[in-house]
Every structure is written in structure tokens, then in C-alpha cells.
Design a protein around this motif. Structure first.
Motif, mmCIF file in Angstrom:
data_model
loop_
_atom_site.group_PDB
_atom_site.id
_atom_site.type_symbol
_atom_site.label_atom_id
_atom_site.label_comp_id
_atom_site.label_asym_id
_atom_site.label_seq_id
_atom_site.Cartn_x
_atom_site.Cartn_y
_atom_site.Cartn_z
ATOM 1 N N GLU A 189 8.124 -49.758 65.967
ATOM 2 C CA GLU A 189 9.318 -50.128 65.207
ATOM 3 C C GLU A 189 10.300 -48.964 65.139
ATOM 4 N N GLU A 190 9.789 -47.764 64.848
ATOM 5 C CA GLU A 190 10.635 -46.572 64.819
ATOM 6 C C GLU A 190 11.221 -46.304 66.198
ATOM 7 N N ALA A 191 10.444 -46.555 67.230
ATOM 8 C CA ALA A 191 10.894 -46.322 68.599
ATOM 9 C C ALA A 191 12.092 -47.202 68.943
ATOM 10 N N VAL A 192 12.022 -48.460 68.584
ATOM 11 C CA VAL A 192 13.122 -49.388 68.888
ATOM 12 C C VAL A 192 14.382 -48.939 68.160
ATOM 13 N N ARG A 193 14.260 -48.631 66.867
ATOM 14 C CA ARG A 193 15.425 -48.155 66.105
ATOM 15 C C ARG A 193 15.946 -46.839 66.684
ATOM 16 N N GLY A 194 15.028 -45.931 66.999
ATOM 17 C CA GLY A 194 15.421 -44.625 67.548
ATOM 18 C C GLY A 194 16.118 -44.748 68.890
ATOM 19 N N TYR A 195 15.653 -45.657 69.725
ATOM 20 C CA TYR A 195 16.297 -45.834 71.028
ATOM 21 C C TYR A 195 17.738 -46.311 70.842
ATOM 22 N N HIS A 196 17.944 -47.265 69.968
ATOM 23 C CA HIS A 196 19.291 -47.796 69.736
ATOM 24 C C HIS A 196 20.219 -46.712 69.191
ATOM 25 N N THR A 197 19.672 -45.811 68.379
ATOM 26 C CA THR A 197 20.481 -44.749 67.786
ATOM 27 C C THR A 197 20.767 -43.622 68.772
ATOM 28 N N TYR A 198 19.739 -43.128 69.464
ATOM 29 C CA TYR A 198 19.870 -41.924 70.288
ATOM 30 C C TYR A 198 20.130 -42.196 71.766
ATOM 31 N N LYS A 199 19.784 -43.376 72.246
ATOM 32 C CA LYS A 199 19.926 -43.740 73.661
ATOM 33 C C LYS A 199 19.518 -42.578 74.589
ATOM 34 N N PRO A 200 18.251 -42.191 74.500
ATOM 35 C CA PRO A 200 17.778 -41.055 75.298
ATOM 36 C C PRO A 200 17.753 -41.384 76.796
#
Length: 120
Positions: free
Chosen positions: A36-47
Motif C-alpha cells: 500500500e505504501e509502495a503504490v502511494r509512494g510511486y504516485h508521489t515520487y515516480k522513481p
């Protein structure tokens, strides 16, 4: 240098990956402890790349991969797994994972996978 997000529920593994990646000149932009954190983090940081553990609480790595790729089809995700999870690794590759790394990690294999995914 790549911007990388590390996703693993084990602090020791996240720390080890961070050290290997930063020593190689990459920047760790976010660490997540579950899917869940990964999905939110990807949308925020777009690594540029994500290293994603398969087995995690709340949302596992394969489900997180599917959620990320659904909204960001060009996402580059390298799955991390212990031996014995071959069916899940196959499912992850079919869902869009670009490579996988088996635990226990070897620094050379991590960097090889990242270079292959980012630069090829």
C-alpha cells in the motif's frame, strides 16, 4: 544515477539495499514497508526504478506491482524474492516486472539487474 524506491517489510533488507544503491551512485527517494505504501509512494515520487519484495503485509508485492503498472505502464520494477516463490515470480514477470533478484542478495546481482532495467 537513478532515483530508486525500495519496498520491503524488513528494515535490515531496506538498509542493505540502500547502502548498495547509494554506494553505486543511485539516490533512494523513498522506502516503503508494504504494498500500500509502495503504490502511494510511486504516485508521489515516480522513481526511475523500484525494488519490490514479494511477501509483505497489507498488500503483497505482486498486487502492488499490478496497481502501479495499471496507472503507470512504463514503471520499472525489479522484484525481490526468497527461493521457493517461483510461481509468484512468474506471476510478477507476467504482470510487468522487468527482472527479479533472489534473496539472499549479492551486491553485484542487484546492480546488474538495475543497470539492465534502467539502461537497456
Amino acid at each position: 544515477m537513478a532515483a530508486i524506491m525500495i519496498v520491503d517489510d524488513t528494515a535490515f533488507i531496506r538498509g542493505m539495499l540502500r547502502e548498495i544503491l547509494e554506494r553505486a551512485g543511485h539516490q533512494v527517494v523513498f522506502e516503503a514497508t508494504n504494498g500500500e505504501e509502495a503504490v502511494r509512494g510511486y504516485h508521489t515520487y515516480k522513481p526511475d526504478l523500484v525494488t519490490m519484495d514479494i511477501t509483505m503485509p497489507y498488500m503483497d508485492g505482486v498486487d502492488a506491482l499490478k496497481a502501479i503498472v495499471c496507472r503507470h505502464p512504463a514503471a520499472k520494477v525489479v522484484m525481490c524474492s526468497a527461493m521457493g516463490l517461483q510461481p509468484r515470480i512468474i506471476e510478477a514477470v507476467q504482470a510487468g516486472a522487468k527482472d527479479f533478484i533472489l534473496k539472499p542478495f549479492r551486491a553485484e546481482r542487484i546492480l546488474e539487474a538495475i543497470d539492465k532495467v534502467i539502461y537497456n
